[in-house]
Design a protein around this motif. Structure first.
Motif, PDB file in Angstrom:
ATOM      1  N   LEU A 164       0.841  -1.196   0.000  1.00  0.00           N
ATOM      2  CA  LEU A 164       0.000   0.000   0.000  1.00  0.00           C
ATOM      3  C   LEU A 164       0.878   1.249   0.000  1.00  0.00           C
ATOM      4  CD1 LEU A 164      -2.945  -0.925   2.401  1.00  0.00           C
ATOM      5  CD2 LEU A 164      -3.045  -0.580  -0.075  1.00  0.00           C
ATOM      6  N   TRP A 165       1.971   1.215   0.758  1.00  0.00           N
ATOM      7  CA  TRP A 165       2.903   2.337   0.722  1.00  0.00           C
ATOM      8  C   TRP A 165       3.524   2.464  -0.675  1.00  0.00           C
ATOM      9  CZ3 TRP A 165       3.442   6.550   3.307  1.00  0.00           C
ATOM     10  CH2 TRP A 165       3.131   6.614   4.666  1.00  0.00           C
ATOM     11  N   HIS A 166       3.803   1.339  -1.306  1.00  0.00           N
ATOM     12  CA  HIS A 166       4.342   1.369  -2.676  1.00  0.00           C
ATOM     13  C   HIS A 166       3.400   2.145  -3.601  1.00  0.00           C
ATOM     14  CE1 HIS A 166       6.575  -0.766  -6.095  1.00  0.00           C
ATOM     15  NE2 HIS A 166       5.590  -0.127  -6.696  1.00  0.00           N
ATOM     16  N   GLU A 167       2.113   1.811  -3.530  1.00  0.00           N
ATOM     17  CA  GLU A 167       1.140   2.489  -4.396  1.00  0.00           C
ATOM     18  C   GLU A 167       0.954   3.950  -3.995  1.00  0.00           C
ATOM     19  OE1 GLU A 167       0.486   1.031  -6.983  1.00  0.00           O
ATOM     20  OE2 GLU A 167       1.115  -0.966  -6.378  1.00  0.00           O
ATOM     21  N   ILE A 168       1.003   4.238  -2.705  1.00  0.00           N
ATOM     22  CA  ILE A 168       0.894   5.619  -2.246  1.00  0.00           C
ATOM     23  C   ILE A 168       2.030   6.463  -2.826  1.00  0.00           C
ATOM     24  CG2 ILE A 168       1.195   7.102  -0.204  1.00  0.00           C
ATOM     25  CD1 ILE A 168      -0.385   4.911   1.349  1.00  0.00           C
ATOM     26  N   LEU A 169       3.237   5.915  -2.828  1.00  0.00           N
ATOM     27  CA  LEU A 169       4.388   6.670  -3.325  1.00  0.00           C
ATOM     28  C   LEU A 169       4.306   6.940  -4.822  1.00  0.00           C
ATOM     29  CD1 LEU A 169       7.432   5.282  -1.310  1.00  0.00           C
ATOM     30  CD2 LEU A 169       6.144   7.386  -0.970  1.00  0.00           C
ATOM     31  N   HIS A 170       3.560   6.113  -5.558  1.00  0.00           N
ATOM     32  CA  HIS A 170       3.366   6.399  -6.978  1.00  0.00           C
ATOM     33  C   HIS A 170       2.637   7.730  -7.171  1.00  0.00           C
ATOM     34  CE1 HIS A 170       4.974   3.225  -9.450  1.00  0.00           C
ATOM     35  NE2 HIS A 170       4.524   2.312  -8.626  1.00  0.00           N
ATOM     36  N   CYS A 171       1.899   8.154  -6.164  1.00  0.00           N
ATOM     37  CA  CYS A 171       1.207   9.444  -6.233  1.00  0.00           C
ATOM     38  C   CYS A 171       2.198  10.605  -6.116  1.00  0.00           C
ATOM     39  CB  CYS A 171       0.167   9.537  -5.116  1.00  0.00           C
ATOM     40  SG  CYS A 171      -0.724  11.100  -5.030  1.00  0.00           S
ATOM     41  N   TYR A 172       3.343  10.357  -5.477  1.00  0.00           N
ATOM     42  CA  TYR A 172       4.322  11.403  -5.227  1.00  0.00           C
ATOM     43  C   TYR A 172       5.436  11.458  -6.266  1.00  0.00           C
ATOM     44  CZ  TYR A 172       2.308  12.020  -0.547  1.00  0.00           C
ATOM     45  OH  TYR A 172       1.465  12.282   0.494  1.00  0.00           O
ATOM     46  N   SER A 184      10.622   1.175  -5.139  1.00  0.00           N
ATOM     47  CA  SER A 184      10.857  -0.220  -4.742  1.00  0.00           C
ATOM     48  C   SER A 184      11.919  -0.313  -3.654  1.00  0.00           C
ATOM     49  CB  SER A 184      11.269  -1.050  -5.960  1.00  0.00           C
ATOM     50  OG  SER A 184      10.223  -1.087  -6.911  1.00  0.00           O
ATOM     51  N   PHE A 185      12.977   0.476  -3.756  1.00  0.00           N
ATOM     52  CA  PHE A 185      13.981   0.509  -2.690  1.00  0.00           C
ATOM     53  C   PHE A 185      13.348   0.938  -1.372  1.00  0.00           C
ATOM     54  CE2 PHE A 185      17.791   0.730  -5.625  1.00  0.00           C
ATOM     55  CZ  PHE A 185      18.471  -0.329  -5.034  1.00  0.00           C
ATOM     56  N   LEU A 186      12.493   1.943  -1.433  1.00  0.00           N
ATOM     57  CA  LEU A 186      11.890   2.491  -0.218  1.00  0.00           C
ATOM     58  C   LEU A 186      10.916   1.527   0.442  1.00  0.00           C
ATOM     59  CD1 LEU A 186      11.191   6.129  -1.485  1.00  0.00           C
ATOM     60  CD2 LEU A 186      12.769   5.505   0.364  1.00  0.00           C
ATOM     61  N   THR A 187      10.121   0.834  -0.359  1.00  0.00           N
ATOM     62  CA  THR A 187       9.027   0.025   0.182  1.00  0.00           C
ATOM     63  C   THR A 187       9.299  -1.475   0.104  1.00  0.00           C
ATOM     64  OG1 THR A 187       7.865   0.150  -1.942  1.00  0.00           O
ATOM     65  CG2 THR A 187       7.304   1.799  -0.275  1.00  0.00           C
ATOM     66  N   ASP A 188       9.389  -2.007  -1.107  1.00  0.00           N
ATOM     67  CA  ASP A 188       9.571  -3.452  -1.289  1.00  0.00           C
ATOM     68  C   ASP A 188      10.802  -3.965  -0.553  1.00  0.00           C
ATOM     69  OD1 ASP A 188       8.095  -2.190  -3.335  1.00  0.00           O
ATOM     70  OD2 ASP A 188       8.317  -3.887  -4.675  1.00  0.00           O
ATOM     71  N   GLU A 189      11.832  -3.105  -0.450  1.00  0.00           N
ATOM     72  CA  GLU A 189      13.093  -3.552   0.139  1.00  0.00           C
ATOM     73  C   GLU A 189      13.306  -2.999   1.555  1.00  0.00           C
ATOM     74  OE1 GLU A 189      13.981  -5.841  -1.658  1.00  0.00           O
ATOM     75  OE2 GLU A 189      13.196  -5.267  -3.606  1.00  0.00           O
ATOM     76  N   GLU A 190      13.516  -1.695   1.698  1.00  0.00           N
ATOM     77  CA  GLU A 190      13.903  -1.154   2.998  1.00  0.00           C
ATOM     78  C   GLU A 190      12.775  -1.214   4.028  1.00  0.00           C
ATOM     79  OE1 GLU A 190      16.509   0.200   5.816  1.00  0.00           O
ATOM     80  OE2 GLU A 190      16.932  -0.489   3.766  1.00  0.00           O
ATOM     81  N   LEU A 191      11.569  -0.797   3.656  1.00  0.00           N
ATOM     82  CA  LEU A 191      10.448  -0.869   4.598  1.00  0.00           C
ATOM     83  C   LEU A 191      10.173  -2.312   4.997  1.00  0.00           C
ATOM     84  CD1 LEU A 191       8.178   0.550   6.148  1.00  0.00           C
ATOM     85  CD2 LEU A 191       6.755   0.362   4.098  1.00  0.00           C
ATOM     86  N   ARG A 192      10.148  -3.195   4.020  1.00  0.00           N
ATOM     87  CA  ARG A 192       9.950  -4.626   4.307  1.00  0.00           C
ATOM     88  C   ARG A 192      11.025  -5.140   5.263  1.00  0.00           C
ATOM     89  NH1 ARG A 192      12.718  -8.766   2.400  1.00  0.00           N
ATOM     90  NH2 ARG A 192      13.646  -7.474   0.761  1.00  0.00           N
TER      91      ARG A 192
END
Length: 258
Positions: A164-172, A184-192
């Protein structure tokens, strides 16, 4: 603050289920028999309206006499589908999934917002509507206008929160390979990794992004060690270093890793 409104739009829900016929559209086998059963039922009632409902039809239909009352016919077709036991079962499963998504998001939100604020230097203060679809089918897409489509099996802990954060960041961010890699670095990798005590590489995101992410990885590691972080400055640095990577890309209907 980020505010998410989770909803099930029944017309969108039906269209998504009926259009997800290919084997690679299933995120798990848990409800596959029920989903296929509903698809078969809808096809049996009317192949023609099934195809029209999922926008799969020939242009000649606009020349037919039927087009004059097509809207009414489609409404009747949709109402018949909604009365079926197959549909009611899938809808109940999706309603439960919505509640699970909401609970997970609200539980993780304070921590994840702080993580992403520290990683990006950004303020997050938008409102989004999240259209939930059946968890047995893949769906993850920023639709524009602060709208997100979401549905997927919970493949690992906090899966829904991360994507959900991944999709939210697409807005930014605008659509580009570099921006998608940074998201992907921010969400799929580091946040995960921070939520699940994991590590990377190997990367969890789209395989098509792996070559670019491997190029960026040394700079990303330096960025993570910085006392203050500004994701836009990092992007600009990567653009200068790796060339014109901001060529617009077509973001597919499914963002999470397949």
């Amino acid at each position: 603050m980020i505010k998410l409104n989770f909803v099930v739009d029944q017309n969108y829900f039906i269209s998504h289920v009926l259009s997800s016929m290919a084997k690679n559209r299933f995120s798990s086998a848990k409800a596959k028999r029920e989903i296929v059963g509903f698809q078969n039922y809808a096809w049996k009632i009317s192949e023609r309206y099934y195809n029209f409902l999922i926008s799969r039809f020939s242009s000649e239909i606009w020349l037919s006499a039927e087009i004059k009352d097509l809207s009414k016919r489609l409404e009747d077709y949709s109402q018949n589908l909604k009365k079926s036991t197959q549909y009611q079962s899938l809808l109940a499963q999706t309603d439960k999934y919505l509640n699970d998504c909401k609970k997970q998001w609200e539980k993780n939100y304070p921590k994840t917002r702080l993580i992403l604020k520290n990683l990006t230097g950004m303020r997050f203060d938008k409102r989004f509507t999240v259209f939930i679809t059946h968890p047995g089918l893949k769906n993850g897409h920023y639709l524009g206008n602060n709208k997100i489509a979401w549905g997927h099996n919970e493949d690992w802990p906090n899966y829904t929160t991360v994507y959900l954060w991944h999709e939210i960041l697409h807005c930014y961010f605008t659509d580009s390979p570099l921006n998608h890699a940074i998201i992907s670095f921010l969400t799929d990798e580091e946040l995960r990794a921070q939520l699940n005590q994991g590590k990377y590489p190997p990367f969890m995101t789209h395989k098509s992004l792996h070559p670019l992410m491997n190029k960026i990885l040394p700079e990303w590691k330096k960025y993570l060690k910085a006392e203050e972080r500004n994701i836009n400055l990092f992007r600009d640095k990567c653009t200068k270093q790796f060339g014109n990577l901001l060529t617009p890309e077509r973001v597919g209907p499914y963002c999470p890793k397949n």
